[in-house]
Write an enzyme that holds these catalytic residues in place. Structure first.
Site, PDB file in Angstrom:
ATOM      1  N   ASP A   1       0.847  -1.207   0.000  1.00 46.99           N
ATOM      2  CA  ASP A   1       0.000   0.000   0.000  1.00 46.99           C
ATOM      3  C   ASP A   1       0.877   1.250   0.000  1.00 46.99           C
ATOM      4  OD1 ASP A   1      -2.257   1.576   0.120  1.00 46.99           O
ATOM      5  OD2 ASP A   1      -3.115   0.595   1.872  1.00 46.99           O
TER       6      ASP A   1
ATOM      7  N   HIS B   1      -7.978  -1.471   8.771  1.00 45.60           N
ATOM      8  CA  HIS B   1      -6.958  -0.887   7.878  1.00 45.60           C
ATOM      9  C   HIS B   1      -7.271   0.605   7.764  1.00 45.60           C
ATOM     10  CE1 HIS B   1      -4.516  -1.167   3.989  1.00 45.60           C
ATOM     11  NE2 HIS B   1      -5.210  -0.073   3.743  1.00 45.60           N
TER      12      HIS B   1
ATOM     13  N   HIS C   1      -6.442   4.675   7.206  1.00 44.92           N
ATOM     14  CA  HIS C   1      -5.602   5.717   6.600  1.00 44.92           C
ATOM     15  C   HIS C   1      -5.756   6.969   7.470  1.00 44.92           C
ATOM     16  CE1 HIS C   1      -4.374   3.838   2.690  1.00 44.92           C
ATOM     17  NE2 HIS C   1      -5.284   2.978   3.110  1.00 44.92           N
TER      18      HIS C   1
ATOM     19  N   CYS D   1      -4.305   4.372  -1.789  1.00 41.84           N
ATOM     20  CA  CYS D   1      -4.701   3.696  -3.024  1.00 41.84           C
ATOM     21  C   CYS D   1      -4.783   4.711  -4.153  1.00 41.84           C
ATOM     22  CB  CYS D   1      -6.057   3.028  -2.829  1.00 41.84           C
ATOM     23  SG  CYS D   1      -6.724   2.363  -4.355  1.00 41.84           S
TER      24      CYS D   1
ATOM     25  N   ASN E   1      -1.292   5.332   5.042  1.00 45.26           N
ATOM     26  CA  ASN E   1      -1.766   4.431   6.093  1.00 45.26           C
ATOM     27  C   ASN E   1      -1.349   4.982   7.453  1.00 45.26           C
ATOM     28  OD1 ASN E   1      -1.031   2.447   3.628  1.00 45.26           O
ATOM     29  ND2 ASN E   1      -2.704   1.622   4.842  1.00 45.26           N
TER      30      ASN E   1
HETATM   31  P1  HMG Z   1      -9.016  -5.351 -16.459  1.00 43.01           P
HETATM   32  O1  HMG Z   1      -8.375  -4.412 -17.435  1.00 43.01           O
HETATM   33  O2  HMG Z   1     -10.491  -5.298 -16.293  1.00 43.01           O
HETATM   34  O3  HMG Z   1      -8.605  -6.883 -16.703  1.00 43.01           O
HETATM   35  O4  HMG Z   1      -8.316  -5.134 -15.053  1.00 43.01           O
HETATM   36  P2  HMG Z   1      -8.623  -7.796 -17.943  1.00 43.01           P
HETATM   37  O5  HMG Z   1      -8.897  -9.161 -17.430  1.00 43.01           O
HETATM   38  O6  HMG Z   1      -9.481  -7.206 -19.036  1.00 43.01           O
HETATM   39  O7  HMG Z   1      -7.086  -7.743 -18.437  1.00 43.01           O
HETATM   40  C1  HMG Z   1      -6.501  -6.558 -18.942  1.00 43.01           C
HETATM   41  C2  HMG Z   1      -5.000  -6.769 -19.007  1.00 43.01           C
HETATM   42  O8  HMG Z   1      -4.470  -6.933 -17.691  1.00 43.01           O
HETATM   43  C3  HMG Z   1      -4.585  -8.013 -19.787  1.00 43.01           C
HETATM   44  O9  HMG Z   1      -3.300  -7.756 -20.328  1.00 43.01           O
HETATM   45  C4  HMG Z   1      -4.447  -9.049 -18.689  1.00 43.01           C
HETATM   46  O10 HMG Z   1      -3.587 -10.094 -19.022  1.00 43.01           O
HETATM   47  C5  HMG Z   1      -3.842  -8.224 -17.576  1.00 43.01           C
HETATM   48  P3  HMG Z   1      -3.143  -7.326 -21.881  1.00 43.01           P
HETATM   49  O11 HMG Z   1      -3.759  -8.453 -22.651  1.00 43.01           O
HETATM   50  O12 HMG Z   1      -3.900  -6.014 -22.006  1.00 43.01           O
HETATM   51  O13 HMG Z   1      -1.654  -7.182 -22.024  1.00 43.01           O
HETATM   52  N1  HMG Z   1      -4.110  -8.753 -16.242  1.00 43.01           N
HETATM   53  C6  HMG Z   1      -3.161  -8.978 -15.320  1.00 43.01           C
HETATM   54  N2  HMG Z   1      -1.831  -8.795 -15.342  1.00 43.01           N
HETATM   55  C7  HMG Z   1      -1.151  -9.153 -14.217  1.00 43.01           C
HETATM   56  N3  HMG Z   1      -1.740  -9.631 -13.103  1.00 43.01           N
HETATM   57  C8  HMG Z   1      -3.070  -9.825 -13.051  1.00 43.01           C
HETATM   58  C9  HMG Z   1      -3.829  -9.493 -14.204  1.00 43.01           C
HETATM   59  N4  HMG Z   1      -5.136  -9.558 -14.488  1.00 43.01           N
HETATM   60  C10 HMG Z   1      -5.298  -9.112 -15.733  1.00 43.01           C
HETATM   61  N5  HMG Z   1      -3.619 -10.312 -11.948  1.00 43.01           N
HETATM   62  C11 HMG Z   1      -7.594  -5.857 -12.904  1.00 43.01           C
HETATM   63  C12 HMG Z   1      -8.710  -5.877 -13.923  1.00 43.01           C
HETATM   64  C13 HMG Z   1      -8.162  -6.362 -11.590  1.00 43.01           C
HETATM   65  C14 HMG Z   1      -6.470  -6.748 -13.374  1.00 43.01           C
HETATM   66  C15 HMG Z   1      -7.083  -4.394 -12.767  1.00 43.01           C
HETATM   67  O14 HMG Z   1      -8.177  -3.560 -12.530  1.00 43.01           O
HETATM   68  C16 HMG Z   1      -6.094  -4.229 -11.671  1.00 43.01           C
HETATM   69  O15 HMG Z   1      -4.995  -4.755 -11.741  1.00 43.01           O
HETATM   70  N6  HMG Z   1      -6.447  -3.462 -10.625  1.00 43.01           N
HETATM   71  C17 HMG Z   1      -5.591  -3.314  -9.471  1.00 43.01           C
HETATM   72  C18 HMG Z   1      -5.978  -2.125  -8.701  1.00 43.01           C
HETATM   73  C19 HMG Z   1      -5.155  -2.083  -7.439  1.00 43.01           C
HETATM   74  O16 HMG Z   1      -4.213  -2.816  -7.241  1.00 43.01           O
HETATM   75  N7  HMG Z   1      -5.541  -1.131  -6.558  1.00 43.01           N
HETATM   76  C20 HMG Z   1      -4.847  -0.938  -5.318  1.00 43.01           C
HETATM   77  C21 HMG Z   1      -5.110  -2.043  -4.341  1.00 43.01           C
HETATM   78  S1  HMG Z   1      -6.635  -1.851  -3.463  1.00 43.01           S
HETATM   79  C22 HMG Z   1      -6.257  -0.752  -2.189  1.00 43.01           C
HETATM   80  O17 HMG Z   1      -5.216  -0.168  -2.171  1.00 43.01           O
HETATM   81  C23 HMG Z   1      -7.215  -0.620  -1.039  1.00 43.01           C
HETATM   82  C24 HMG Z   1      -6.718  -1.352   0.190  1.00 43.01           C
HETATM   83  O18 HMG Z   1      -5.477  -0.833   0.623  1.00 43.01           O
HETATM   84  C25 HMG Z   1      -7.739  -1.229   1.329  1.00 43.01           C
HETATM   85  C26 HMG Z   1      -8.180   0.220   1.567  1.00 43.01           C
HETATM   86  O19 HMG Z   1      -7.343   1.074   1.858  1.00 43.01           O
HETATM   87  O20 HMG Z   1      -9.375   0.440   1.462  1.00 43.01           O
HETATM   88  C27 HMG Z   1      -6.520  -2.852  -0.085  1.00 43.01           C
HETATM   89 MG    MG Z   2      -5.192   1.020   1.831  1.00 41.61          MG
END
Ligand code: HMG
Ligand code: MG
Length: 307
Positions: free
Chosen positions: A16, A224, A226, A257, A270
């Site tokens: 994070d 969790h 912030h 995030c 955080n």
């Molecule tokens: P998408 O574009 O809808 O996915 O993203 P897709 O299935 O259409 O795939 C698009 C492309 O991504 C493709 O590649 C896939 O292969 C690739 P391309 O053909 O274009 O070259 N792909 C991946 N690559 C690597 N690893 C994977 C993966 N999946 C698909 N797992 C997806 C959907 C979920 C992948 C995207 O939206 C994403 O990666 N989001 C991540 C967002 C994120 O990490 N946010 C921060 C974390 S959450 C947070 O911080 C909150 C938290 O701290 C709690 C709080 O504070 O509240 C946890």
């Molecule tokens: Mg967070």
């Protein structure tokens, strides 16, 4: 049976903390951060995310980072990683196969209590995200890996405003029914007050009695926070008063995030482990954190992220 006064700490700084940095920290420096945080004696380190590098370029080296850590001689605490879908789960399992052991000892799926945030963060509605998690949870359990189920925007959403505690409680229920081993309530934008924290926890505890009982509960409840408005310590204290014994934080207060940022306002960090430690001590509870090592880790975290 863990002591009722003991509080469990997960450091999320390499995940994070670093996901929201404008500069990408080199992989060996991230490994140094993990080592420094481990020396502070945290219970768990959330090391990285197996997400799309197009979405979170800063964590595109997750596999490489774990590969470095697999060669670490010094003991490390439980290491975990975020996995949003099947593809992420396969990448996490590949790491463990290369390591020849469960180097990644826990995975985390992440949902949101706000539809808009869910769409912006993972390009899926809440219902679609839950469908994606079904095979992830099954694969994790097949490999004996516990699953953390994050819920973001548990107090408020940067796009939709206040979120009803009942919505968070029912999503917690859904995730538990799907088999997650832990619920992690994310106050993504640091909107919580002690009062809203209490209302939220009362709703979640009522819907999910298996989360009651701190570290002895049937399933773990983690908070969790912030620290946008400097209230996270007070919210943590209120949660401890209500029996919560597991918290996320980040050395140096890194974090946020990127999909929670709005134009002109960067998502906040955080709660720092120092602030958490103070809240724990003033609540008359204990942790295994080592202060000197914590100071060193916070200094390193700050130096790695200085613009
Ligand atoms: P998408 O574009 O809808 O996915 O993203 P897709 O299935 O259409 O795939 C698009 C492309 O991504 C493709 O590649 C896939 O292969 C690739 P391309 O053909 O274009 O070259 N792909 C991946 N690559 C690597 N690893 C994977 C993966 N999946 C698909 N797992 C997806 C959907 C979920 C992948 C995207 O939206 C994403 O990666 N989001 C991540 C967002 C994120 O990490 N946010 C921060 C974390 S959450 C947070 O911080 C909150 C938290 O701290 C709690 C709080 O504070 O509240 C946890
Ligand atoms: Mg967070």
């Amino acid at each position: 049976m863990p002591s009722p006064t003991l509080v469990r700490i997960t450091d999320v700084s390499p995940r994070d903390g670093l996901q929201n940095e404008s500069r990408t920290v080199p992989t060996p420096d991230k490994a140094a951060l993990v080592r420094a945080v481990a020396a502070a004696n945290v219970d768990e380190i959330e090391v990285s995310s197996f997400v799309s590098a197009k979405w979170i370029p800063q964590l595109g080296d997750a596999a490489e980072l774990f590969d470095i850590l697999s060669r670490e001689a010094a003991p490390l605490p439980l290491l975990s990683a975020l996995v949003p879908n099947d593809k992420g789960m396969i990448a996490a399992l590949d790491v463990n196969q290369r390591a020849g052991r469960a180097l990644i000892g826990k995975v985390a799926v992440f949902a949101a209590a706000s539809e808009t945030f869910s769409k912006k963060n993972i390009n899926a509605s809440i219902a679609e995200s839950l469908e994606r998690f079904v095979p992830v949870i099954a694969a994790a359990h097949q490999h004996a890996l516990p699953v953390r189920g994050y819920i973001s925007c548990v107090i408020a959403c940067p796009f939709e405003g206040p979120i009803a505690p009942a919505a968070v409680a029912s999503l917690s229920r859904r995730l538990l029914d799907m088999g997650v081993d832990e619920i992690d309530l994310g106050d993504t934008i640091g909107a919580a007050t002690p009062q809203t924290t209490r209302v939220l926890l009362d709703a979640v505890h009522a819907a999910c009695p298996e989360l009651q009982g701190g570290l002895s509960a049937q399933r773990l409840l983690t908070l969790h926070l912030h620290d946008t408005f400097g209230r996270a310590g007070a919210c943590a204290s209120e949660a401890m008063r209500l029996g919560v014994r597991s918290f996320d934080g980040a050395v140096g207060g890194l974090g946020g995030c990127p999909y929670a940022s709005t134009p002109g306002h960067r998502a906040p960090g955080n709660i720092s482990l120092h602030a958490l430690r103070d809240a724990i001590a003033s609540s008359g509870l204990t942790t295994q954190l080592q202060l000197k090592a914590l100071d060193n880790a916070a200094t390193l975290a700050t130096s790695l992220t200085r613009e």
